[in-house]
Design an enzyme around this catalytic site. Structure first.
Site, PDB file in Angstrom:
ATOM      1  N   LYS A 176      -8.419  -5.711  -6.987  1.00 41.57           N
ATOM      2  CA  LYS A 176      -7.156  -5.939  -7.551  1.00 41.57           C
ATOM      3  C   LYS A 176      -6.649  -6.900  -6.665  1.00 41.57           C
ATOM      4  CE  LYS A 176      -3.846  -4.199 -10.194  1.00 41.57           C
ATOM      5  NZ  LYS A 176      -3.957  -3.485 -11.397  1.00 41.57           N
TER       6      LYS A 176
ATOM      7  N   ASP B 294      -1.327  -7.887 -14.584  1.00 41.97           N
ATOM      8  CA  ASP B 294      -0.707  -6.484 -14.044  1.00 41.97           C
ATOM      9  C   ASP B 294       0.762  -6.942 -13.906  1.00 41.97           C
ATOM     10  OD1 ASP B 294      -1.416  -3.691 -12.945  1.00 41.97           O
ATOM     11  OD2 ASP B 294       0.101  -4.501 -11.446  1.00 41.97           O
TER      12      ASP B 294
HETATM   13  P1  NDP Z   1       5.217  -5.847 -16.634  1.00 40.98           P
HETATM   14  O1  NDP Z   1       5.517  -6.940 -15.472  1.00 40.98           O
HETATM   15  O2  NDP Z   1       4.879  -6.400 -18.123  1.00 40.98           O
HETATM   16  O3  NDP Z   1       6.454  -5.057 -16.828  1.00 40.98           O
HETATM   17  C1  NDP Z   1       6.822  -3.997 -15.640  1.00 40.98           C
HETATM   18  C2  NDP Z   1       7.988  -3.298 -16.216  1.00 40.98           C
HETATM   19  O4  NDP Z   1       7.906  -2.169 -14.911  1.00 40.98           O
HETATM   20  C3  NDP Z   1       9.137  -3.987 -16.214  1.00 40.98           C
HETATM   21  O5  NDP Z   1       9.856  -3.404 -16.904  1.00 40.98           O
HETATM   22  C4  NDP Z   1       9.842  -3.930 -14.582  1.00 40.98           C
HETATM   23  O6  NDP Z   1      11.270  -4.178 -14.779  1.00 40.98           O
HETATM   24  C5  NDP Z   1       9.456  -2.377 -14.230  1.00 40.98           C
HETATM   25  N1  NDP Z   1       9.339  -2.301 -13.038  1.00 40.98           N
HETATM   26  C6  NDP Z   1       8.167  -3.265 -12.143  1.00 40.98           C
HETATM   27  N2  NDP Z   1       8.715  -2.906 -10.795  1.00 40.98           N
HETATM   28  C7  NDP Z   1       9.419  -1.867 -10.815  1.00 40.98           C
HETATM   29  C8  NDP Z   1       9.993  -1.186  -9.630  1.00 40.98           C
HETATM   30  N3  NDP Z   1       9.806  -1.344  -8.303  1.00 40.98           N
HETATM   31  N4  NDP Z   1      10.919  -0.410 -10.215  1.00 40.98           N
HETATM   32  C9  NDP Z   1      11.333  -0.163 -11.240  1.00 40.98           C
HETATM   33  N5  NDP Z   1      11.062  -0.765 -12.334  1.00 40.98           N
HETATM   34  C10 NDP Z   1       9.925  -1.607 -12.075  1.00 40.98           C
HETATM   35  O7  NDP Z   1       3.979  -4.867 -16.014  1.00 40.98           O
HETATM   36  P2  NDP Z   1       3.113  -4.373 -17.086  1.00 40.98           P
HETATM   37  O8  NDP Z   1       3.742  -3.395 -18.245  1.00 40.98           O
HETATM   38  O9  NDP Z   1       1.828  -5.042 -17.187  1.00 40.98           O
HETATM   39  O10 NDP Z   1       2.676  -2.978 -15.945  1.00 40.98           O
HETATM   40  C11 NDP Z   1       3.420  -1.709 -15.751  1.00 40.98           C
HETATM   41  C12 NDP Z   1       2.420  -0.692 -15.043  1.00 40.98           C
HETATM   42  O11 NDP Z   1       1.423  -0.383 -15.772  1.00 40.98           O
HETATM   43  C13 NDP Z   1       2.049  -1.115 -13.524  1.00 40.98           C
HETATM   44  O12 NDP Z   1       2.028   0.057 -12.893  1.00 40.98           O
HETATM   45  C14 NDP Z   1       0.705  -1.704 -13.975  1.00 40.98           C
HETATM   46  O13 NDP Z   1      -0.220  -1.520 -12.820  1.00 40.98           O
HETATM   47  C15 NDP Z   1       0.293  -0.739 -14.877  1.00 40.98           C
HETATM   48  N6  NDP Z   1      -0.904  -1.191 -15.766  1.00 40.98           N
HETATM   49  C16 NDP Z   1      -0.991  -2.492 -16.728  1.00 40.98           C
HETATM   50  C17 NDP Z   1      -1.879  -2.530 -17.146  1.00 40.98           C
HETATM   51  C18 NDP Z   1      -1.938  -4.009 -18.129  1.00 40.98           C
HETATM   52  O14 NDP Z   1      -2.792  -4.105 -18.937  1.00 40.98           O
HETATM   53  N7  NDP Z   1      -0.923  -4.801 -18.117  1.00 40.98           N
HETATM   54  C19 NDP Z   1      -3.212  -1.788 -17.424  1.00 40.98           C
HETATM   55  C20 NDP Z   1      -3.142  -0.565 -16.532  1.00 40.98           C
HETATM   56  C21 NDP Z   1      -2.171  -0.441 -16.168  1.00 40.98           C
HETATM   57  P3  NDP Z   1      11.772  -5.251 -14.020  1.00 40.98           P
HETATM   58  O15 NDP Z   1      11.560  -6.501 -15.085  1.00 40.98           O
HETATM   59  O16 NDP Z   1      13.151  -5.261 -13.453  1.00 40.98           O
HETATM   60  O17 NDP Z   1      10.993  -5.835 -12.844  1.00 40.98           O
HETATM   61  O1  2IT Z   2      -4.204  -1.742 -13.743  1.00 42.07           O
HETATM   62  C1  2IT Z   2      -5.216  -2.182 -14.487  1.00 42.07           C
HETATM   63  O2  2IT Z   2      -5.986  -1.472 -15.281  1.00 42.07           O
HETATM   64  C2  2IT Z   2      -4.826  -3.421 -15.082  1.00 42.07           C
HETATM   65  N1  2IT Z   2      -3.972  -3.969 -14.678  1.00 42.07           N
HETATM   66  C3  2IT Z   2      -5.791  -4.269 -16.011  1.00 42.07           C
HETATM   67  C4  2IT Z   2      -6.911  -4.732 -15.312  1.00 42.07           C
HETATM   68  C5  2IT Z   2      -7.803  -5.535 -16.128  1.00 42.07           C
HETATM   69  O3  2IT Z   2      -8.798  -6.221 -15.551  1.00 42.07           O
HETATM   70  O4  2IT Z   2      -7.521  -5.731 -17.259  1.00 42.07           O
END
Ligand code: NDP
Ligand code: 2IT
Length: 450
Positions: free
Chosen positions: A129, A169
């Site tokens: 990561k 992420d």
């Molecule tokens: P994005 O940046 O697309 O969206 C993040 C969302 O979460 C936004 O709505 C953001 O709001 C909110 N958020 C972020 N930080 C905070 C905080 N401290 N408090 C409250 N709300 C918060 O990210 P993703 O959708 O890609 O990721 C969301 C989660 O999913 C993370 O935990 C990530 O690690 C996990 N994840 C993502 C994957 C992927 O493929 N993208 C795969 C597996 C897991 P704001 O705009 O106000 O910051």
């Molecule tokens: O938390 C996660 O699994 C991710 N943000 C996706 C990682 C990836 O390599 O697609």
């Protein structure tokens, strides 16, 4: 829970001493090691091979300065990270988080979780990561580009299609991956699958954008079907966040017959009793990069509430936390349980505090832990790597079918491990163990002198 097993207690004590103040990392390690009690009791070779001692220590941790020039001509300095945690079963693989809260503890917790998650997918990917405390919010495209180029200038020395393959992420989406890929290619003169989540015109995979949210719903659907003969059909669903994971979880949950009534961001949440209109959300978040609050200006009858925690007070059958770590605490879990929640599955990484997890498990709520439930994103990244290697691209339907199959398998492997190790239905324990066994076996075969 204190460790009953002496070996685990000793390892955890050392992790605490070596990583003082790293609360997120210690939280993740504690939860995982607790699950291993029956495993290390049953087979002493984990101890004699020092598997647990080794698995909690990153193989490599890189921290670097990222300087760039903002639109006003001022020099800005951020901190960049890449944690190459474990390469026993494949090249390091995991996302890059761009958020002001990023620090060593956050990157290490995410890298540690990624080891087991990637193993669960069944694909050959190690755990890693990275990221930076850079905040893309409010920055111009030019500033984001210059930051990404500077970040990649250093990162490029440490990654590669067969070494370490980063992805998106929080804060890292198609725009950022594009700028980083462009810079890597410029520096190396190599067009390789060094990053995943790429645009479709330059090697990205169909369905990668949707994969984490879709995969979360495929997992949740299978969990509900097998554990309680339930489904999304006719259920009220609350989803936190409004980013990549939340948006595509909303889409799939709706397709499966659920009604998603709330989404949030770090400022507050919207409640729409008629069911969220996803086209409006996509326009605000994906096109305009706006705030979720704006939903209420465009959809009649929708309410906005300040503060993101209140979202868990909305009565629902299914809760999918898809924002960030520790966003759902013990109090929120009590409220959800009181309101009759039947299933909780984690789209975000470690969104539920340990107190919340314990409450869900004690109350008999079906609980899908992050490393199992959100593995669809990285699994599809693995499929993107395969397509890049064979220089082909598969159709959306092919990728989606493979994703679904992987998520169904992850549920069953986790469930079966929970049963085999004496805690049937506890998917926290099951996912940790099922993910661990393959990595530990590979580590044993490869010997200690890395
Ligand atoms: P994005 O940046 O697309 O969206 C993040 C969302 O979460 C936004 O709505 C953001 O709001 C909110 N958020 C972020 N930080 C905070 C905080 N401290 N408090 C409250 N709300 C918060 O990210 P993703 O959708 O890609 O990721 C969301 C989660 O999913 C993370 O935990 C990530 O690690 C996990 N994840 C993502 C994957 C992927 O493929 N993208 C795969 C597996 C897991 P704001 O705009 O106000 O910051
Ligand atoms: O938390 C996660 O699994 C991710 N943000 C996706 C990682 C990836 O390599 O697609």
């Amino acid at each position: 829970m204190a460790f009953k097993n002496e070996y685990l207690a000793k390892v955890y004590e050392k992790v605490c001493a070596r990583n003082p103040g790293e609360s997120e990392f210690l939280q993740a390690v504690k939860e995982v090691l607790e699950s291993f009690e029956p495993v290390v009791e049953k087979d002493k070779s984990y101890e004699t091979n020092g598997i647990i001692d080794r698995i909690v220590e990153p193989e490599r941790f890189i921290q670097f300065r990222v300087s760039w020039v903002d639109d006003n001509g001022n020099v800005q300095v951020n901190r960049g990270f890449r944690c190459q945690f474990n390469s026993a079963i494949g090249p390091y693989k995991g996302g890059l988080r761009l958020h002001p809260s990023v620090c060593a503890s956050v990157i290490k917790f995410l890298g540690f979780e990624q080891i087991f998650k990637n193993s669960l997918t069944g694909l050959p990917m190690g755990g890693g990561k990275g990221g930076s405390d850079f905040d893309p919010k409010g920055k111009s495209d030019g500033e984001v580009m210059r930051f990404c180029q500077s970040f990649m200038t250093e990162l490029s020395k440490h990654i590669g299609a067969d070494t370490d393959v980063p992805a998106g992420d929080i804060g890292t989406g198609a725009r950022e991956i594009g700028y980083m890929f462009g810079q890597y290619k410029r520096l190396r003169n190599e067009f390789t699958g060094v990053l995943t989540g790429k645009g479709l015109s330059y090697g990205g995979s169909l369905a990668r954008t949707e994969a984490t949210g879709y995969g979360l719903c495929y997992f949740t659907d299978e969990m509900m079907k097998c554990m309680k003969n339930e489904s999304f059909n006719g259920k009220t669903v609350v989803i936190s966040g409004s980013g990549n994971v939340a948006i595509y979880a909303t889409q799939k949950a709706t397709q499966l017959g659920g009604k998603v009534v709330a989404l949030s961001d770090s400022n507050g949440y919207v409640y729409d009793k008629n069911g969220i209109n996803l086209d409006v959300v996509k326009q605000i978040k994906e096109v305009e990069r706006g705030r979720i609050k704006e939903y209420c200006d465009r959809v009649e009858g929708a309410e906005y509430h300040e503060g993101c925690k209140g979202i868990w007070t909305i009565p629902c059958d299914i809760a999918l936390p898809c924002a960030t770590q520790n966003e759902l605490d013990g109090e929120a879990a009590d409220t959800l349980i009181k309101n009759g929640v039947i299933a909780v599955a984690e789209g975000a990484n470690m969104p539920s505090t340990p107190e919340a997890v314990e409450k869900f498990l004690d109350a008999g709520v079906m609980f899908g832990p992050a490393k199992a439930a959100n593995a669809g994103g990285v699994a599809t990244s693995g499929l993107e790597m395969s397509q890049n290697s064979e220089r082909l691209s598969w159709t959306f339907e092919e990728v989606d079918a493979k994703l679904k199959n992987i998520m169904v398998n992850i549920f069953h492997n986790s469930y079966n491990a929970s049963k085999e190790y004496g805690n049937e239905g506890n998917l926290v324990m099951g996912a940790n163990i099922a993910g661990f066994l393959k990595v530990a076996d590979a580590m044993k075969w490869q010997g200690v002198a890395y």
